[in-house]
Design an enzyme around this catalytic site. Structure first.
Site, PDB file in Angstrom:
ATOM      1  N   GLY A 127       0.793  -1.225   0.000  1.00 35.57           N
ATOM      2  CA  GLY A 127       0.000   0.000   0.000  1.00 35.57           C
ATOM      3  C   GLY A 127       0.820   1.266   0.000  1.00 35.57           C
ATOM      4  O   GLY A 127       0.281   2.349   0.239  1.00 35.57           O
ATOM      5  N   ASP A 255      -7.683   0.102 -16.807  1.00 32.52           N
ATOM      6  CA  ASP A 255      -7.895   0.661 -15.473  1.00 32.52           C
ATOM      7  C   ASP A 255      -7.154   1.986 -15.292  1.00 32.52           C
ATOM      8  O   ASP A 255      -7.314   2.640 -14.255  1.00 32.52           O
ATOM      9  CB  ASP A 255      -7.472  -0.338 -14.387  1.00 32.52           C
ATOM     10  CG  ASP A 255      -6.033  -0.793 -14.530  1.00 32.52           C
ATOM     11  OD1 ASP A 255      -5.721  -1.375 -15.575  1.00 32.52           O
ATOM     12  OD2 ASP A 255      -5.233  -0.570 -13.608  1.00 32.52           O
TER      13      ASP A 255
END
Length: 465
Positions: A127, A255
């Site tokens: 992350g 995306d």
């Protein structure tokens, strides 16, 4: 009384589709918060330039909600073709939608993050975002904005004190959390996910949301085809803007294509130094799928994937007609963008397309630096001889450009510089080196000033459409 255009106008229209578009998440708890970049120019446009540094950290490092906007971040759900291989296991893995607002022009804008911690879509990732990755995104977005490309803007970069391990750079390396300001975060992959899962009611709602909030249109029976037409035309302009800027995005997966056709998400980007169609930005793009010259094809392919997703809720024929809008829009936009950068007025499609072709052939044959060429010939007349423009490589171009007139204002002192403001990968590395070694940010600061100065010069030569 404060100018209402400069006030903060919060929004939370994502509520209309929040039940299927994302998952509520929390930001990571970082050990440090050191502001490395405040885009006060962009902040002024959404009424946030007056934040103190402490308030800035609270909102863009610790992600305390902005009053009147989203009460909690949303990690968005989407699928996507990654190098044309369909992947249903992606989504916001290291970012989220933090807030929505309206800018001074009334457009809905989103704050999205990168490096804000893990989410349900992180898979095996940490992350995180490297500080170098954040610096690179600042440089990409500032340069593209100056060159007239519709792009997200790097709004904030805060160093977080974590040490990250990455295989493609010396590790452990410094980390950061970045916030970008953009005109929406809905992607082609957002539609693909709903179509793949057979969520057709939700797909119709997403089409209606995009039409209403990004294009100012109401839904109806022809809504899918109307949205697709708008996306095709706008992404064609994006592709043309890349070609005029000499920019290679590097990862034009579905995306990574925004439904507003605003460029965003900069990883392995590069600026091509010469007009080399095979030049790639990503070391892992061994087949050259997203090379400089193939970007229009790649973006068109992505639009076709949106059409395939929308056929769940539409007849095929109007979708096919909508996709066909890409080619003529690209042709027109390429003339607009290249002649704008050259600083000359349009004369007519046939002549203008001949000039564009002559520019491309001259640059390919001569291998002259792209930025150098436009800088030397701005206004359609050679101002400073810095290379051999008298060679046969430029004969066709010289003949074609002779009929063109300069446009608007070419008096900005930028045009009197000895060299254009460019962005070679070697300079990116040179800017990063003193940051990594001595925490010296002066080269980055100076480069931003130089890029914005170039942007001021180009803003005086308005695009012809």
């Amino acid at each position: 009384m404060a100018d209402p255009a400069q006030a903060f106008h919060p929004e939370h229209i994502i509520d209309e589709i929040a039940d299927f578009i994302g998952d509520p998440v929390k930001a990571a708890d970082f050990p440090k918060h050191i502001i490395r970049w405040r885009n006060d120019k962009a902040a002024a446009e959404v009424g946030l330039a007056g934040l103190t540094d402490a308030e800035w950290i609270a909102h863009f490092g610790q992600f305390e909600p902005l009053a009147g906007s989203l009460p909690q971040p949303l990690a968005l759900r989407y699928h996507g073709h990654q190098f044309r291989v369909y992947n249903p296991e992606i989504g916001d893995g290291r970012g989220f939608l933090f807030a929505q607002m309206r800018d001074a022009a009334g457009r809905v804008m989103d704050f999205g993050t990168k490096g804000s911690g893990t989410t349900p879509w992180s898979r095996f990732g940490d992350g995180g975002l490297t500080l170098k990755g954040g610096v690179r995104e600042i440089l990409a977005t500032e340069m593209l904005e100056a060159l007239g490309v519709e792009t997200s803007r790097t709004f904030s970069l805060i160093e977080t004190g974590l040490e990250l391990h990455r295989g493609d750079e010396p590790s452990p390396t410094r980390s950061a959390v970045m916030v970008r300001l953009s005109h929406g975060h809905i992607r082609i992959g957002s539609f693909q996910r709903l179509a793949t899962l057979g969520l057709n009611d939700e797909l119709r709602r997403l089409v209606a949301y995009a039409l209403k909030h990004y294009y100012g249109e109401q839904a109806g029976e022809d809504a899918p085809a109307r949205l697709l037409t708008l996306v095709a035309r706008n992404t064609a302009r994006l592709a043309a803007s890349y070609m005029a800027a000499g920019f290679v995005h590097g990862v034009l997966n579905t995306d990574n294509i925004n439904i507003t056709a605003e460029s965003f998400d900069y990883g392995p980007w590069r600026f091509a130094q010469t007009f080399d169609a095979g030049f790639t930005a990503a070391y892992f793009d061994s087949a050259g799928l997203y090379s400089f010259g193939r970007q229009p094809e790649a973006i068109h392919w992505d639009v076709v994937q949106l059409a395939i997703a929308l056929k769940n809720i539409s007849e095929v024929e109007p979708l096919a007609v909508a996709v066909d809008a890409f080619a003529p829009a690209y042709r027109t936009a390429l003339m607009d963008r290249m002649l704008w950068r050259l600083g000359v007025a349009r004369r007519g499609d046939e002549e203008d397309m001949a000039l564009v072709g002559a520019i491309e052939r001259a640059l390919v044959a001569s291998k002259v630096n792209i930025d150098r060429f436009y800088f030397d010939w701005v206004g359609g007349d050679l101002r400073v001889v810095k290379t051999d423009y008298a060679s046969d490589d430029f004969a066709e171009f010289r003949d074609a450009v002779a009929a063109y007139e300069p446009v608007a204002d070419l008096t900005h002192p930028y045009w009197d510089d000895d060299a254009p403001c460019g962005m070679a990968i070697e300079e990116v590395e040179a800017i990063w080196k003193p940051i990594a070694e001595a925490d010296d940010w002066s080269l980055l600061d100076a480069k931003i000033i130089a890029i914005r100065r170039m942007g001021e010069a180009y803003s005086a030569i308005r695009p012809s459409s």
